[in-house]
Write a protein that holds these residues in place. Structure first.
Motif, PDB file in Angstrom:
ATOM      1  N   PHE A 109      47.518   9.093   1.180  1.00 56.96           N
ATOM      2  CA  PHE A 109      46.447   8.261   0.668  1.00 56.96           C
ATOM      3  C   PHE A 109      45.402   8.056   1.759  1.00 56.96           C
ATOM      4  O   PHE A 109      45.724   7.606   2.851  1.00 56.96           O
ATOM      5  CB  PHE A 109      47.036   6.930   0.197  1.00 56.96           C
ATOM      6  CG  PHE A 109      46.025   5.967  -0.343  1.00 56.96           C
ATOM      7  CD1 PHE A 109      46.097   4.621  -0.053  1.00 56.96           C
ATOM      8  CD2 PHE A 109      44.988   6.414  -1.153  1.00 56.96           C
ATOM      9  CE1 PHE A 109      45.168   3.733  -0.546  1.00 56.96           C
ATOM     10  CE2 PHE A 109      44.047   5.534  -1.650  1.00 56.96           C
ATOM     11  CZ  PHE A 109      44.136   4.183  -1.333  1.00 56.96           C
ATOM     12  N   LEU A 110      44.144   8.365   1.448  1.00 59.04           N
ATOM     13  CA  LEU A 110      43.037   8.264   2.402  1.00 59.04           C
ATOM     14  C   LEU A 110      42.312   6.945   2.185  1.00 59.04           C
ATOM     15  O   LEU A 110      41.631   6.770   1.181  1.00 59.04           O
ATOM     16  CB  LEU A 110      42.031   9.389   2.139  1.00 59.04           C
ATOM     17  CG  LEU A 110      42.067  10.640   2.947  1.00 59.04           C
ATOM     18  CD1 LEU A 110      41.098  11.652   2.377  1.00 59.04           C
ATOM     19  CD2 LEU A 110      41.736  10.373   4.402  1.00 59.04           C
ATOM     20  N   PHE A 168      41.108  15.599  -3.782  1.00 62.96           N
ATOM     21  CA  PHE A 168      40.769  14.179  -3.886  1.00 62.96           C
ATOM     22  C   PHE A 168      39.435  14.012  -4.594  1.00 62.96           C
ATOM     23  O   PHE A 168      38.470  14.735  -4.292  1.00 62.96           O
ATOM     24  CB  PHE A 168      40.622  13.549  -2.490  1.00 62.96           C
ATOM     25  CG  PHE A 168      41.890  13.463  -1.700  1.00 62.96           C
ATOM     26  CD1 PHE A 168      42.217  14.441  -0.771  1.00 62.96           C
ATOM     27  CD2 PHE A 168      42.762  12.401  -1.866  1.00 62.96           C
ATOM     28  CE1 PHE A 168      43.387  14.362  -0.017  1.00 62.96           C
ATOM     29  CE2 PHE A 168      43.929  12.302  -1.122  1.00 62.96           C
ATOM     30  CZ  PHE A 168      44.244  13.289  -0.204  1.00 62.96           C
ATOM     31  N   GLN A 187      40.257   1.959  -6.269  1.00 67.38           N
ATOM     32  CA  GLN A 187      40.277   3.422  -6.164  1.00 67.38           C
ATOM     33  C   GLN A 187      40.292   4.071  -7.536  1.00 67.38           C
ATOM     34  O   GLN A 187      40.874   3.547  -8.495  1.00 67.38           O
ATOM     35  CB  GLN A 187      41.465   3.885  -5.329  1.00 67.38           C
ATOM     36  CG  GLN A 187      42.803   3.614  -5.965  1.00 67.38           C
ATOM     37  CD  GLN A 187      43.972   4.224  -5.202  1.00 67.38           C
ATOM     38  OE1 GLN A 187      44.943   3.556  -4.909  1.00 67.38           O
ATOM     39  NE2 GLN A 187      43.863   5.491  -4.873  1.00 67.38           N
ATOM     40  N   ALA A 238      44.248   8.902  -5.213  1.00 69.43           N
ATOM     41  CA  ALA A 238      45.502   9.169  -4.497  1.00 69.43           C
ATOM     42  C   ALA A 238      45.746  10.655  -4.244  1.00 69.43           C
ATOM     43  O   ALA A 238      46.649  11.014  -3.491  1.00 69.43           O
ATOM     44  CB  ALA A 238      46.675   8.560  -5.268  1.00 69.43           C
ATOM     45  N   VAL A 282      35.390   5.809  -1.736  1.00 74.80           N
ATOM     46  CA  VAL A 282      36.778   5.412  -2.004  1.00 74.80           C
ATOM     47  C   VAL A 282      37.470   6.568  -2.720  1.00 74.80           C
ATOM     48  O   VAL A 282      36.991   7.036  -3.761  1.00 74.80           O
ATOM     49  CB  VAL A 282      36.821   4.140  -2.884  1.00 74.80           C
ATOM     50  CG1 VAL A 282      38.269   3.769  -3.191  1.00 74.80           C
ATOM     51  CG2 VAL A 282      36.112   2.996  -2.182  1.00 74.80           C
ATOM     52  N   PHE A 283      38.566   7.021  -2.147  1.00 77.54           N
ATOM     53  CA  PHE A 283      39.270   8.182  -2.689  1.00 77.54           C
ATOM     54  C   PHE A 283      40.407   7.791  -3.626  1.00 77.54           C
ATOM     55  O   PHE A 283      41.032   6.731  -3.477  1.00 77.54           O
ATOM     56  CB  PHE A 283      39.864   9.014  -1.542  1.00 77.54           C
ATOM     57  CG  PHE A 283      38.843   9.767  -0.738  1.00 77.54           C
ATOM     58  CD1 PHE A 283      38.434   9.301   0.498  1.00 77.54           C
ATOM     59  CD2 PHE A 283      38.300  10.951  -1.220  1.00 77.54           C
ATOM     60  CE1 PHE A 283      37.491   9.998   1.252  1.00 77.54           C
ATOM     61  CE2 PHE A 283      37.362  11.655  -0.479  1.00 77.54           C
ATOM     62  CZ  PHE A 283      36.950  11.169   0.749  1.00 77.54           C
TER      63      PHE A 283
END
Lengths: 109, 115
Positions: B42-43, A87, A2, A101, A98-99
């Motif tokens: 959190f994703l 985000f 991430q 936090a 993909v992100f």
């Protein structure tokens, strides 16, 4: 893996500016920014592509430095409606977003 | 018209039960996703399907099984629920290929609470 966002949280007064940073240890081809208000779904803000120009939407803009593998989101003259969690996301193989936090932004009157 | 809709919005259930969440999109997109958002916001991506074919299958316990009957629908079935499964599950869709703008359209989320 991430992306890393900073800061984790920021509190502003209306009219102030903020910068949210996003960095990755991998080569980036695109960076995506989303905002999620409390209790709601994430909403797309903008995408920055490799070799592309800085994007903007109203008083929210972003830049993408491919060499440094970083992107920054700029919020100018913040409004109460800007409050939420921001985000950044990086696209990996297979259209996998993909992100990071997230960065909590709170704008006070 | 809701673009991406999920049902139910709220689920409260006991440990060990099995539950399903349904998702439908009317945007004509060909790719659908499941994301899990935990209590720290959190994703995390779980699965994605493109035209009914599983494309992304992250490290998720095999108690979680996605099913895509057609490209407008993606369901998530969870067996033997555990406390740690408590989260908000978001469905999303996007368009792949030359018309792909990269934008994900998210549903409103389904909040699962396991007691």
């Amino acid at each position: 893996q991430q992306p890393v966002q900073s800061p984790q949280a920021v509190i502003l007064r209306e009219g102030e500016d903020a910068v949210i940073n996003c960095s990755s240890s991998k080569a980036l081809y695109s960076v995506h920014w989303y905002r999620q208000k409390h209790g709601e779904a994430p909403v797309f803000l903008m995408i920055l592509l490799k070799g592309g120009e800085q994007k903007g939407h109203d008083k929210i803009s972003a830049s993408f430095n491919e060499k440094k593998q970083q992107s920054s989101l700029y919020l100018t003259a913040s409004q109460l409606s800007y409050s939420g969690t921001y985000f950044c996301g990086t696209m990996e193989y297979g259209n996998k977003l993909v992100f990071g936090a997230g960065t909590i932004l709170r704008v006070k009157s | 018209d809701t673009a991406v809709s999920q049902t139910p919005k709220y689920l409260v259930t006991q440990m060990g039960n099995d539950k399903s969440i349904k998702c439908e999109q009317n945007l004509g997109h060909d790719t659908m996703y499941w994301y899990k958002q935990d209590s720290k916001k959190f994703l995390k991506i779980m699965f994605s399907y493109n035209n009914k074919e599983l494309i992304i299958n992250e490290t998720v316990p095999n108690r979680f099984s996605p099913k895509s009957p057609d490209k407008a629908h993606l369901n998530l079935h969870i067996n033997s629920l555990e406390l740690g499964d408590s989260a908000v599950y978001f469905c999303a869709s996007s368009r792949m290929g030359s018309k792909n703008t990269g934008e994900l359209f998210f549903g409103e989320g389904s909040r699962l609470t396991v007691l």
